[in-house]
Write an enzyme that holds these catalytic residues in place. Structure first.
Site: not given
Length: 539
Positions: A97, A100, A248, A507
């Site tokens: 996503d 990572d 999440y 990020e």
């Protein structure tokens, strides 16, 4: 990373995308469509076509699994080839996503939905990039089909996020546990299941013309997954709290209690009507347009979209997108029973108009919409997409938005969206593009493991779990350019430190890029940088 709520997405997508089902083609067939007049080349402050290409290319850098020979982001290599093996399920593929090496099903599903919506609204303007966009969608849906292969079960995460974050290593090297987490009837997840169904349903429309067999598979699976979602209620982060928080989860609010007539049941009946109308999907005989079932989804006793103060749209909160989609049924399909949703959508628009007395939105001194410090750019891209999409619906209906007596035209909405996109491409106080690889100045030290560490080609030997932290904490530029990646963006004062350790601002994430694809397609076309595809269905 933020946390997610009960998703209305599938409920609403079925109703909104019905316009495509009912017509049995995409908007390029309508020669009187607003987007079909030929634009004369004009001055544009940015190369939106180049940005569009790069925004889609980014997804190749996020791929997990066995990479194809057509892979253009060549510094990446195969990874996660045994994913799912611990539970004897093939879960190879899909997307990481963000920066990572975990595969989170919730944001991956939302990313897929938004990529599909981008193609459904603006795919006819994408020209050569349409096929690349379809491939980006299919990389996700192939994985989601694997994750939903077993009835009443959805595999929603691969990788232990806590242990993964304790390492700074390339996905090709990762040796952290590839733990698999699922929702099922014993540990339900209505929210992630509905979002997954939404992604499959929306993608089925993208492939309906170019690959009807695949589209048929997607829509059948979407129905089965949503039936599971409706039957077993509960937020997935409740049962998987230890593994999905604080990444999440359902912080935005999920309630199991719904009105007696299940919205899911209404949608499933509605879905069957649509499929009988457009028999291409399931092979039934096409017949004249059937009467649409009146949709009045309710949540905690309120009509969907009635929370007028809610003006945020992202993977965490779908209410605004729901309003826009339902208003389309009123504006374009003339469904009078959905009149109120046009008002709800207008309230969202009015909240964004800069300056008193309408705006409740915050903008930076440089003009960027600012929602929160953590990955704010996701709200900039999603809002820009909604503005352009709603402008399209308003134009089709030849109407406007009224904000307390002030008329706001579709042109004004496009101007606001363009300003936001221009800001993220470099028209800002720092003169920095927040898209990696676009323009002369862009972030050099993004928070991304694969981009920051030497590639396999440059450094074939394994980089151990903690060895990479020396790079993560350094000031050296990333050796691998993750072309097209949109980072979290500047703070409320337009400041951006470009520090790798600052995940909130540095990020990238798939759900930042997904809605931007549609916005850039429109802007590239409207500035004369793209010609419309020939008048033929895009799906």
């Amino acid at each position: 990373m933020a946390c997610a709520n009960f998703s209305f997405t599938f409920l609403v997508l079925c109703s909104c995308f019905a316009t495509s089902f009912i017509a049995c083609h995409g908007f390029p067939v309508h020669h009187n469509n607003t987007f079909h007049h030929r634009h004369h080349p004009r001055f544009a402050s940015h190369n939106y076509r180049d940005a569009l290409t790069k925004s889609i290319l980014f997804f190749e850098g996020q791929r997990s699994g066995k990479l194809p020979s057509s892979q253009r982001m060549t510094w990446r290599r195969d990874s996660g080839l045994t994913d799912g093996s611990t539970v004897h399920v093939d879960l190879v593929g899909g997307y990481y996503d963000a920066g990572d090496n975990v595969k989170f099903g919730f944001p991956m599903a939302f990313t897929t939905t938004m990529l599909s919506w981008s193609v459904l609204e603006f795919g006819g303007l994408m020209k050569g990039e349409l096929q690349n966009a379809r491939e980006a969608i299919r990389w996700a849906t192939d994985y989601l089909l694997k994750a939903t292969a077993h009835p009443d079960t959805i595999y929603v995460q691969v990788g232990d996020a806590i242990k993964d974050h304790a390492c700074w290593e390339r996905p090709e090297d990762m040796d952290t546990p590839r733990s698999v987490f699922k929702v099922d009837k014993n540990s339900p997840g209505f929210d992630v299941a509905a979002e997954t169904a939404a992604a499959l349903a929306a993608a089925s429309l993208v492939f309906r013309r170019c690959d009807p067999t695949y589209a048929k598979l997607l829509v059948r699976r979407a129905i089965r997954v949503f039936q599971f979602a409706d039957k077993y209620r509960g937020a997935y982060s409740n049962g998987l709290k230890r593994f999905v928080r604080p990444f999440y989860c359902s912080y935005s609010g999920y309630e199991v209690k719904l009105v007696p007539l299940s919205p899911a049941l209404q949608v499933l009946i509605f879905f069957k009507e649509l499929m009988s109308c457009c028999g291409v999907l399931l092979g039934c005989i096409r017949r004249p347009r059937t009467q649409l079932i009146s949709i009045t989804f309710k949540f905690n006793g309120q009509t969907l979209g009635a929370a007028q103060f809610d003006n945020t749209f992202g993977w965490d909160n779908k209410h605004v997108g729901a309003r826009i989609l339902l208003s389309k049924a009123f504006l374009v399909q003339k469904l009078q029973s959905l009149h109120d949703y046009k008002g709800h959508a207008d309230n969202f628009i009015c909240s964004l108009i800069p300056g008193p007395p309408f705006s409740s939105a915050q903008y930076t001194p440089g003009g960027l919409l600012f929602k929160m410090s953590d990955s704010n750019m996701q709200y900039v891209t999603s809002t820009s997409f909604l503005l352009l999409t709603y402008a399209k619906y308003l134009t089709s209906a030849r109407t406007v938005v009224n904000c307390g007596g002030t008329v706001v035209t579709p042109k004004r909405l496009r101007t606001i969206a363009k300003k936001q996109v221009d800001y993220l491409l470099g028209d800002n106080p720092l003169k920095m593009s927040y898209m990696v690889g676009y323009g002369p100045r862009y972030p050099q030290r993004i928070h991304h493991r694969g981009s920051s560490l030497p590639s396999i080609a440059a450094h074939p030997r394994k980089i151990q779990c903690t060895s990479g932290f020396s790079v993560m904490n350094s000031q050296s530029p990333n050796p691998n350019v993750l072309v097209g990646a949109m980072v979290g963006g500047p703070d409320e004062h337009d400041r951006f430190p470009d520090e790798r350790s600052d995940y909130e601002q540095s990020e990238p994430a798939t759900y930042i890029n997904a809605p931007l694809v549609g916005a850039l397609a429109y802007l590239a076309h409207s500035s004369g940088q793209l010609e419309v595809l020939a008048a033929s269905p895009i799906y």
